[in-house]
Enzyme design. Structure first.
Site, short mmCIF file in Angstrom:
data_model
loop_
_atom_site.label_atom_id
_atom_site.label_comp_id
_atom_site.label_asym_id
_atom_site.label_seq_id
_atom_site.Cartn_x
_atom_site.Cartn_y
_atom_site.Cartn_z
N HIS A 224 0.81 -1.22 0.00
CA HIS A 224 0.00 0.00 0.00
C HIS A 224 0.84 1.27 0.00
CE1 HIS A 224 -3.38 2.63 1.67
NE2 HIS A 224 -3.94 2.03 0.63
N LYS A 226 3.12 4.42 -1.31
CA LYS A 226 3.19 5.29 -2.48
C LYS A 226 4.48 6.08 -2.36
CE LYS A 226 -1.49 4.81 -1.84
NZ LYS A 226 -2.11 4.21 -0.65
N ASP A 231 17.19 9.85 -8.09
CA ASP A 231 18.63 10.11 -7.87
C ASP A 231 19.01 10.06 -6.40
OD1 ASP A 231 19.01 10.31 -10.57
OD2 ASP A 231 19.00 12.50 -10.63
N HIS A 404 -9.17 11.57 0.53
CA HIS A 404 -8.29 10.40 0.65
C HIS A 404 -7.03 10.72 1.45
CE1 HIS A 404 -5.85 6.99 -1.23
NE2 HIS A 404 -6.92 6.39 -0.73
N LYS A 406 -4.47 11.23 4.37
CA LYS A 406 -4.24 10.66 5.70
C LYS A 406 -3.29 11.61 6.44
CE LYS A 406 -4.27 7.06 2.49
NZ LYS A 406 -5.63 6.71 2.38
N ASP A 411 -1.04 19.80 18.12
CA ASP A 411 -0.63 21.08 18.69
C ASP A 411 0.09 21.98 17.69
OD1 ASP A 411 -1.73 20.18 21.00
OD2 ASP A 411 0.15 19.83 22.06
#
Length: 486
Positions: A224, A226, A231, A404, A406, A411
């Site tokens: 899952h 991404k 380089d 979508h 997350k 604080d």
């Protein structure tokens, strides 16, 4: 003859109950949350054959024998890389803000590495700006490009990314592309895999779905992450799959997907590169050696820049670390806690921590999409709303598409962004990645993004929520029963 059939019948009954007893014992011997164990036992007792097949397929974390052996074998070399990295002491942070210190200490002790400083960090809030920046970086790449995504779906700007990646491979850039088999099903059914391989790109189908091996490896264990590395210095990660939202899941009825991606330059790319090397070795059995960081890439004036810790989770990585990190972050909150997630099915511990934060005076806000592409998750998540509202948590339902992103902001100082949903699958199962940033400047940027989400949301009213129909409550409790599996 009658006696023979009677014996056969008794043997079948005995075998049937022996099988149920064996699976029951196996469930009880596994150390797991009580609700999860009870849910599996109830399924097995109510629907024995279906329940047993389901448990053997999805109930335990089977990585597969070969992958498990590779995951175990990779750690000596990974530890050696981490020790080599530690020799570049200049890139590691030694001081943290009070709110971030407990979480960074946890990560250091469990992963064996401190947060790295001196990183340039940029947030992208739209797919277009992310993909255009990525195409530009791919066009300037000189040595290597490494990618891993859960979903790659051809269409729109994604085809330009593919073309730029193939052009980079043709001019001699070493390109690796690892995609999840289930998430990128359309990609692997398209002409792109063969086109990319002809261009010189190493394309790997991760955790290949194979029904013949359903009992040998857990099929819903997914890659899952991404991540893009260019380089060994530029890195991308966040919630965005390699899809153009104008062409992706248009028939789901939830609007375009809204994502958040981070582009980084600096030593953090090296730590992300180590994670990628581990994933590549687990999947292919081939070891790659990311080069050590060049300390000269970090000018002195940037040494106190963004401090980032990378948390990698999944089989072969420190168990339960992402769950522990989220609990630590929530309990560290003193004034404000803002969380956004598309799929909200928390563990009992995480739910308790969030409610406790609100009860001790922290202003807690949770942003979730009003519509969801998963019916089961949509109803299961609503089962938690009453308890959250009673504790004083603000629940915002985003109406501008499928949110979508997350993200967690504590604080205004401590930020967590990446691929982890607040559900059981991300917390306990999948290969995930999270960035932890200790910086009030970045926290301010993330707060602006979250405030924009809130402005496009409706606040759930506690009194109105109590008036929802009885059949809604019934569905919520029904799907809540399956929450340990979601």
């Amino acid at each position: 003859m009658t006696t023979f059939y009677t014996v056969i019948d008794w043997l079948m009954v005995f075998g049937y109950w022996l099988l149920i007893a064996g699976v029951t014992l196996r469930i009880l011997m596994k150390r797991r949350a009580v609700p999860s164990s009870m849910a599996w036992l109830l399924v097995i007792y109510i629907l024995p054959l279906v329940g047993i097949v389901a448990y053997l397929s999805f109930g335990e974390l089977h990585l597969g024998r070969r992958r498990a052996e590779r995951a175990k074998a990779m750690w000596p070399s990974t530890a050696s890389r981490l020790n080599k990295l530690k020799e570049s002491r200049r890139i590691f942070a030694t001081e943290y803000s009070p709110v971030a210190r407990p979480l960074f200490q946890l990560c250091d002790r469990r992963q064996g590495i401190d947060g790295v400083k001196g990183n340039q960090l940029q947030l992208f809030t739209t797919t277009d700006e992310t993909l255009k920046a990525l195409i530009r970086d791919i066009g300037l790449a000189r040595h290597n490009i490494d990618m891993v995504f859960y979903i790659w779906q051809p269409g729109g700007l994604i085809d330009q990314v593919a073309e730029s990646l193939m052009a980079a491979a043709r001019r001699g850039v070493h390109c690796r592309l690892m995609l999840d088999s289930a998430g990128s099903l359309q990609f692997f059914r398209s002409s792109y895999p063969s086109m990319m391989r002809r261009a010189g790109i190493k394309v790997v189908e991760a955790l290949k779905v194979n029904l013949l091996r359903v009992f040998l490896r857990r099929m819903d264990l997914r890659q899952h992450r991404k991540v893009v590395l260019v380089d060994n210095y530029i890195a991308y990660t966040g919630s965005m799959n390699m899809v153009d939202p104008r062409y992706f899941k248009q028939d789901a009825g939830v609007g375009q997907w809204i994502d958040l991606m981070a582009r980084m330059e600096g030593p953090v790319a090296t730590t992300i590169g180590i994670v990628y090397a581990c994933d590549w070795e687990i999947e292919t059995g081939k070891r790659i050696f990311p080069p050590p960081p060049d300390v000269n890439i970090m000018p002195c004036e940037q040494e106190s820049g963004h401090t980032i810790q990378v948390i990698a989770s999944g089989p072969g990585f420190p168990e339960e670390l992402i769950h522990q990190a989220l609990l630590t972050a929530v309990y560290s909150a003193r004034e404000q806690l803002i969380m956004s997630t598309p799929y909200f099915v928390p563990s009992d511990d995480l739910l308790h921590a969030i409610c406790t934060a609100a009860l001790r005076g922290v202003k807690v806000s949770i942003i979730v999409p009003r519509g969801n592409d998963s019916t089961m998750v949509r109803w299961a998540s609503r089962a938690f709303f009453s308890e959250l509202l009673e504790a004083g948590v603000n629940i915002y339902q985003f109406t501008g598409g499928l949110l979508h992103t997350k993200s967690v902001l504590v604080d205004g100082q401590l930020s967590l962004i990446g691929t982890v949903n607040l559900d059981m699958r991300s917390l306990w199962l999948n290969f995930e990645i999270t960035l932890v940033i200790d910086d009030d400047g970045f926290g301010s940027d993330l707060a602006c993004v979250q405030e924009d989400y809130i402005a496009r949301s409706t606040l759930l009213n506690a009194k109105e929520w109590q008036k929802r129909p009885f059949w809604h409550r019934l569905l919520e409790r029904l799907f809540y029963f399956f929450s340990p599996f979601l």
